[in-house]
Design an enzyme around this catalytic site. Sequence first.
Site, short mmCIF file in Angstrom:
data_model
loop_
_atom_site.label_atom_id
_atom_site.label_comp_id
_atom_site.label_asym_id
_atom_site.label_seq_id
_atom_site.Cartn_x
_atom_site.Cartn_y
_atom_site.Cartn_z
NE ARG A 24 -2.34 -1.34 3.50
CZ ARG A 24 -2.79 -1.02 4.69
NH1 ARG A 24 -3.91 -0.34 4.82
NH2 ARG A 24 -2.12 -1.37 5.77
CG LEU A 26 -1.20 5.48 -4.59
CD1 LEU A 26 -0.21 6.46 -5.20
CD2 LEU A 26 -2.17 4.99 -5.65
N GLY A 447 -21.86 4.69 14.37
CA GLY A 447 -21.28 3.55 15.09
C GLY A 447 -19.83 3.71 15.45
CB CYS A 658 -23.46 5.40 3.61
SG CYS A 658 -22.27 4.06 3.74
CG HIS A 709 -16.57 9.30 2.98
ND1 HIS A 709 -17.86 8.83 2.99
CD2 HIS A 709 -15.80 8.25 3.34
CE1 HIS A 709 -17.86 7.55 3.32
NE2 HIS A 709 -16.63 7.18 3.53
#
Length: 772
Positions: A24, A26, A447, A658, A709
């Site tokens: 990972r 990037l 949550g 969502c 987000h």
Amino acid sequence: MTAKSAAAAARATVYGYPRQGPNRELKKAIEGYWKGRVTADALHATAAGLRRENRQQLADAGVHEVPTGDFSYYDHVLDTTVMVGAIPERHRTAVEADATDGYFAMARGTQEVAPLEMTKWFDTNYHYLVPELGPGTVFTADSTKQVGELKEALAQSLTARPVLVGPVTYLLLAKPAPGVPADFEPLSLLDRLLPVYAEVLADLRAAGAEWVQLDEPALVQDRAPAELNAAERAYRDLGALTDRSKLLVASYFDRLGDALPVLAKAPVEGLALDFTEAAAANLDALAAVGGLPGKRLIAGVVNGRNIWINDLQQSLSTLGTLLGLADRVDVAASCSLLHVPLDASAEKDVDPQILRWLAFAQQKTAEVVTLAKGLAQGTDTITGELAANRTDLASRASSPITRDPAVRARAAAVTDADARRSQPYAERTAAQRAHLRLPLLPTTTIGSFPQTGELRTARADLRAGRIDTAGYEERIKAEIQEVVSFQEKTGIDVLVHGEPERNDMVQYFAEQLTGYLATQHGWVQSYGTRYVRPPILAGDISRPEPMTVRWTSYAQSLSDRPVKGMLTGPVTMLAWSFVRDDQPLGDTARQVALALRDEVTDLEAAGTSVIQVDEPALRETLPLRAADRDAYLAWATEAFRLSTSGVRPDTQIHTHMCYAEFGDIVQAIDDLDADVISLEAARSHMQVARELAAHGYPREAGPGVYDIHSPRVPSVEEAADLLRTGLKAIPAERLWVNPDCGLKTRAWPETRASLENLVAAARTVRGELPTS
């Protein structure tokens, strides 16, 4: 060309490849850039290195034509928005000041400007940034990225094919920009967009592209005649260009249906079609239109979305049938390999026998190469591979891991009554209000709370043996205490424990259920720098012991306010896992539902009065074709009700969804029979609230007023305005106040500020309500 010569010409290719790197890299570089620890030059150097390694890996594996342009810092649809110059006005200043920062501002927003809306890429868990268009949109070509990445591949002496989102799909994915009438059709801009694509194609031709791939997955959905006419016009015009590369139009995820004859007749040089089980009808449809004489066909016979090994003999049979239908038949995975992890051989903790059943991106690439070799040179050249494949398929089919008679007997005994609450909603809601005594516009969160560096370190220390279980659990207790204390001080009405013990909302449960396999390195991009490790559904599902009761009960012991029990629903447990392909999905969903039903019952028995069973993937998993949807929704909604229907009337059942388009599943949302649903709504300006109202949705709902987000903190007035908009559609006695989604990916400072503003907004609007 004869079938024999078409076979001899067969080549291996793929449409796209995982972007993140084996570790990972990037993700780490981008997040380091956001935090100021990595320079722009270093970020771009990391990305260039990953692209180079990916291309070389594919070439070394035997792929004859590598894709370019599939790499992205955040999202390939956002890259297309940049390519065609459709930058929203609010982001233009940032983009003009610094292209990299402006790009991320469109993706994530800033404190000053909101980001683009984000939603699911067809029926996958990948999220794309929705283009915002209007009558005044002016398109301008910017092929810098596409040309640059092609030149990188050519500099490696590789045969390369640039991959672009096609113009029709791009417009069909777009929405009217803020302030533009809701009935504006972005597809009306096609004639304005096509010259921009023509310019990009000319630039790619000049840079050395022999072929260019234009992805049109939107055409596998049900399309109106006007939309099919737009596709015909688009490829008539692009095909008529004189200064262009050969054009390959690609589709995937399902059958093309009425769009197939349109594309088959278009003046393009090739088509790429999905021939996996989900799109098997493409084979007969292709024969019905007379095949693709004089054209190239790329056959997607290796499933690019799941992780089970391919049946090589069956795929060779399909490829043999296709040889008579095109001038040249090449072999590929069914879609970009973006949707699977990188390398199964990295999974050292998986039983070696089971590992032989698994194929991640590298293994799928090898399958594609093997099939192309067998097609081009004859099956005698791959006898070893075919024999090993038969052995591995037989091993999986006969394994006791895949079947548990007790689980199957319990699932077979389920009745319709098992999936129904004991009382209708109108009676339940009265009991719940008397029991919970919540105010109007009650506040809650979805949550999860931020997963801090300390939490991740504690989890890593536990795995490495640097701390024992007791030390780890003390850290979890301290985190729960902090989360509960913050919520009480802030004034939130229904609390959560924050989920500090959970790594992922699906993986956490999968690790405690029989029949699931967890991976250590199976990362798949969900959006931006958010990667998940989907567990693998390998066998029949059961719950050996309670999974959440201990920590939920501990949190409840710290407060007099209700604390929600938090579970992931059966459809999402399937959608965000790699599912079995050896039995119907509905059968697997029923098994998961029964396991969750046991957990719901135990939570209630332990004193939990509010239980949330999240189903964010209900819309995501909706079949792309309308004809397939009723059957899916029947088993999906039954599975949810089976999970939740065993509780008392005064126990309040919540669910959450969502980042999807909800308008076409409102009836299914109703059929879930949840008492309260919370939904993403901040980026879409409360659209879902209006959709619920139009349907006459009778239950309680919490359309989100805080976009989690984005790192920006919504002001009190911004949240209050969204809440007031929600009140125009949903009466106050049925409206909840909450964020769009869980807070796991956010940092504590912005979380504190945002939730304090959310509660203040609820109090402000509550004070504006008429008194009885």
